[in-house]
Design a protein around this motif. Structure first.
Motif, PDB file in Angstrom:
ATOM      1  N   ALA A 140       4.373  19.416 -31.256  1.00  0.00           N
ATOM      2  CA  ALA A 140       3.348  18.594 -31.262  1.00  0.00           C
ATOM      3  C   ALA A 140       1.967  19.406 -31.165  1.00  0.00           C
ATOM      4  N   MET A 141       1.241  19.607 -32.088  1.00  0.00           N
ATOM      5  CA  MET A 141      -0.205  20.042 -32.022  1.00  0.00           C
ATOM      6  C   MET A 141      -0.975  18.916 -31.386  1.00  0.00           C
ATOM      7  N   ALA A 142      -1.216  19.086 -30.099  1.00  0.00           N
ATOM      8  CA  ALA A 142      -1.902  17.935 -29.478  1.00  0.00           C
ATOM      9  C   ALA A 142      -3.103  18.537 -28.843  1.00  0.00           C
ATOM     10  N   TYR A 143      -4.382  18.256 -29.542  1.00  0.00           N
ATOM     11  CA  TYR A 143      -5.595  18.661 -29.317  1.00  0.00           C
ATOM     12  C   TYR A 143      -6.373  17.677 -28.398  1.00  0.00           C
ATOM     13  N   ALA A 144      -7.320  18.082 -27.441  1.00  0.00           N
ATOM     14  CA  ALA A 144      -8.144  17.228 -26.931  1.00  0.00           C
ATOM     15  C   ALA A 144      -9.657  17.021 -27.825  1.00  0.00           C
ATOM     16  N   ARG A 145      -9.575  15.783 -28.672  1.00  0.00           N
ATOM     17  CA  ARG A 145     -10.556  15.983 -29.475  1.00  0.00           C
ATOM     18  C   ARG A 145     -11.317  14.501 -29.725  1.00  0.00           C
ATOM     19  N   GLY A 146     -12.563  14.480 -29.522  1.00  0.00           N
ATOM     20  CA  GLY A 146     -13.176  13.120 -29.523  1.00  0.00           C
ATOM     21  C   GLY A 146     -14.636  13.412 -29.349  1.00  0.00           C
ATOM     22  N   PRO A 147     -15.250  12.252 -29.353  1.00  0.00           N
ATOM     23  CA  PRO A 147     -16.681  12.182 -29.234  1.00  0.00           C
ATOM     24  C   PRO A 147     -17.263  12.718 -27.994  1.00  0.00           C
ATOM     25  N   ASP A 148     -16.525  12.179 -26.668  1.00  0.00           N
ATOM     26  CA  ASP A 148     -16.983  12.390 -25.461  1.00  0.00           C
ATOM     27  C   ASP A 148     -16.290  13.484 -24.857  1.00  0.00           C
ATOM     28  N   ILE A 149     -15.594  14.367 -25.442  1.00  0.00           N
ATOM     29  CA  ILE A 149     -14.490  15.341 -25.105  1.00  0.00           C
ATOM     30  C   ILE A 149     -15.056  16.845 -25.156  1.00  0.00           C
ATOM     31  N   GLU A 150     -14.982  17.567 -24.230  1.00  0.00           N
ATOM     32  CA  GLU A 150     -15.181  19.144 -24.331  1.00  0.00           C
ATOM     33  C   GLU A 150     -13.844  19.651 -24.652  1.00  0.00           C
ATOM     34  N   GLU A 151     -13.571  20.367 -26.033  1.00  0.00           N
ATOM     35  CA  GLU A 151     -12.386  20.708 -26.582  1.00  0.00           C
ATOM     36  C   GLU A 151     -11.528  21.614 -25.698  1.00  0.00           C
ATOM     37  N   ASP A 152     -12.328  22.450 -24.805  1.00  0.00           N
ATOM     38  CA  ASP A 152     -11.872  23.452 -23.741  1.00  0.00           C
ATOM     39  C   ASP A 152     -11.591  22.917 -22.440  1.00  0.00           C
ATOM     40  N   ASP A 153     -11.883  21.558 -22.272  1.00  0.00           N
ATOM     41  CA  ASP A 153     -11.737  20.957 -20.708  1.00  0.00           C
ATOM     42  C   ASP A 153     -10.448  20.982 -20.378  1.00  0.00           C
ATOM     43  N   PRO A 154      -9.998  21.622 -19.191  1.00  0.00           N
ATOM     44  CA  PRO A 154      -8.706  21.714 -18.723  1.00  0.00           C
ATOM     45  C   PRO A 154      -8.072  20.425 -18.547  1.00  0.00           C
ATOM     46  N   GLU A 155      -8.682  19.617 -17.959  1.00  0.00           N
ATOM     47  CA  GLU A 155      -8.257  18.160 -17.634  1.00  0.00           C
ATOM     48  C   GLU A 155      -7.827  17.462 -19.033  1.00  0.00           C
ATOM     49  N   ALA A 156      -8.715  17.551 -19.989  1.00  0.00           N
ATOM     50  CA  ALA A 156      -8.261  16.820 -21.285  1.00  0.00           C
ATOM     51  C   ALA A 156      -7.387  17.489 -22.034  1.00  0.00           C
ATOM     52  N   LEU A 157      -7.257  18.896 -21.878  1.00  0.00           N
ATOM     53  CA  LEU A 157      -6.165  19.666 -22.517  1.00  0.00           C
ATOM     54  C   LEU A 157      -4.904  19.289 -21.812  1.00  0.00           C
ATOM     55  N   ALA A 158      -4.735  19.118 -20.433  1.00  0.00           N
ATOM     56  CA  ALA A 158      -3.531  18.820 -19.820  1.00  0.00           C
ATOM     57  C   ALA A 158      -3.248  17.490 -20.020  1.00  0.00           C
ATOM     58  N   HIS A 159      -4.050  16.411 -20.268  1.00  0.00           N
ATOM     59  CA  HIS A 159      -3.786  15.249 -20.830  1.00  0.00           C
ATOM     60  C   HIS A 159      -3.109  15.149 -22.208  1.00  0.00           C
ATOM     61  N   ALA A 160      -3.717  16.039 -23.051  1.00  0.00           N
ATOM     62  CA  ALA A 160      -3.123  16.144 -24.411  1.00  0.00           C
ATOM     63  C   ALA A 160      -1.607  16.683 -24.446  1.00  0.00           C
ATOM     64  N   VAL A 161      -1.459  17.631 -23.365  1.00  0.00           N
ATOM     65  CA  VAL A 161      -0.195  18.274 -23.403  1.00  0.00           C
ATOM     66  C   VAL A 161       0.881  17.352 -22.615  1.00  0.00           C
ATOM     67  N   ARG A 162       0.449  16.775 -21.705  1.00  0.00           N
ATOM     68  CA  ARG A 162       1.504  15.697 -21.123  1.00  0.00           C
ATOM     69  C   ARG A 162       1.728  14.644 -22.005  1.00  0.00           C
ATOM     70  N   LEU A 163       0.989  14.105 -22.981  1.00  0.00           N
ATOM     71  CA  LEU A 163       1.089  13.038 -23.913  1.00  0.00           C
ATOM     72  C   LEU A 163       2.172  13.443 -24.792  1.00  0.00           C
ATOM     73  N   ALA A 164       2.247  14.781 -25.339  1.00  0.00           N
ATOM     74  CA  ALA A 164       3.146  15.318 -26.075  1.00  0.00           C
ATOM     75  C   ALA A 164       4.340  15.254 -25.631  1.00  0.00           C
ATOM     76  N   GLU A 165       4.611  15.438 -24.179  1.00  0.00           N
ATOM     77  CA  GLU A 165       5.627  15.619 -23.704  1.00  0.00           C
ATOM     78  C   GLU A 165       6.370  14.015 -23.297  1.00  0.00           C
ATOM     79  N   GLU A 166       5.397  13.412 -23.043  1.00  0.00           N
ATOM     80  CA  GLU A 166       5.717  11.838 -22.951  1.00  0.00           C
ATOM     81  C   GLU A 166       6.321  11.241 -24.279  1.00  0.00           C
ATOM     82  N   LEU A 167       5.881  11.479 -25.359  1.00  0.00           N
ATOM     83  CA  LEU A 167       6.037  11.062 -26.699  1.00  0.00           C
ATOM     84  C   LEU A 167       7.462  11.851 -27.155  1.00  0.00           C
ATOM     85  N   GLY A 168       7.897  12.917 -26.538  1.00  0.00           N
ATOM     86  CA  GLY A 168       9.240  13.381 -26.966  1.00  0.00           C
ATOM     87  C   GLY A 168       9.397  14.650 -27.654  1.00  0.00           C
ATOM     88  N   ALA A 169       8.006  15.272 -27.860  1.00  0.00           N
ATOM     89  CA  ALA A 169       8.015  16.784 -28.118  1.00  0.00           C
ATOM     90  C   ALA A 169       8.961  17.789 -27.456  1.00  0.00           C
TER      91      ALA A 169
END
Length: 263
Positions: A140-169
């Motif tokens: 899963a290429m899970a990026y933190a990307r959105g209008p109010d998101i800093e793409e290198d924000d660790p909290e946002a990145l951790a959320h994206a990574v956890r989402l990938a696990e939750e969805l079965g990657a």
């Protein structure tokens, strides 16, 4: 995880460490440097130590004779940088089509935090379910990307990574927070192997320092495209990165092994 998935993960890694070179950018950017003669680039990076290369399914006939026994991943969505919105990644293939193309694994891109997140979440969940049924790993290429998101924000990145696990990657690629200390919580928030994206090219030292920092923060490797395939010597930079990922080399030693250390 079933036996087939475990076996195929070993084909795209070495001792649970990953050096993946994605070259699906022809869809996004066209035939840019490094992708025109993609056969030569694939030969160089796999000879240099890449564990796997990644393309869209249509490039498969140009991959297999050049990959020196390394693994092969087929990407299943995409967009162009001349279309209305590059974040709107659309399905380009199926797990079955990837297997027919000789893939060892599949990958899927999701922009967490974008307006396209809901549909991409649904599609990723469908891909992982079907891939699991067939014993195929999903990156899963899970990026933190959105209008109010800093793409290198660790909290946002951790959320994206956890989402990938939750969805079965089985493996997750994400952006890099900038240093090992801030990246450590990103990796700690999931039990999946986490690999970092490379982004646009920096200097050789900057590239290797980024890889070293990510590994110190708990990453399992990289899935790095332009920094490798657009390098003047793709094999050399691959050897340097491989030295960090697979041999735990420091930055100077890695550059030396790649023949990239300035006198």
């Amino acid at each position: 995880m079933n036996t087939g998935t475990r076996a195929r993960l070993r084909r795209i890694s070495t001792d649970d460490r990953y050096l993946i070179v994605p070259m699906d950018h022809g869809v996004t950017m066209g035939p840019v440097k490094g992708l025109v003669d993609i056969e030569s680039t694939i030969d160089a990076v796999t000879d240099g130590g890449a564990d796997a290369v990644l393309t869209q399914k249509g490039i498969a006939p140009r991959v297999h004779d050049s990959k020196n026994g390394s693994g092969y991943i087929v990407h299943l969505n995409g967009s162009t940088n001349i279309g209305p919105d590059e974040s709107d990644k659309r399905r380009t293939g199926t797990v079955e089509a990837a297997l027919r193309a000789g893939a060892d694994a599949v990958s899927f891109h999701i922009n967490v935090g974008s307006e396209y997140e809901p549909e991409q979440m649904t599609d990723l969940a469908r891909v992982t379910e079907r891939a699991d049924e067939l014993g195929v790993p999903t990156l899963a290429m899970a990026y933190a990307r959105g209008p109010d998101i800093e793409e290198d924000d660790p909290e946002a990145l951790a959320h994206a990574v956890r989402l990938a696990e939750e969805l079965g990657a089985d493996v997750v690629k994400t952006g890099y927070s900038g240093d090992g200390d801030s990246f450590a919580p990103v990796c700690a928030g999931s039990r999946l192997p986490v690999v970092i994206a490379g982004g646009s090219r920096g200097t050789d030292r900057q590239t290797v320092e980024m890889v070293r920092g990510a590994m110190d923060g708990g990453a399992a490797g990289v899935s790095m495209g332009r920094s490798i395939f657009q390098h003047d010597d793709p094999g050399a930079i691959t050897r340097a990165i491989a030295a960090v990922i697979h041999d735990d080399a420091n930055v100077d030693e890695a550059l030396r092994r790649g023949g990239l250390l300035e006198a």
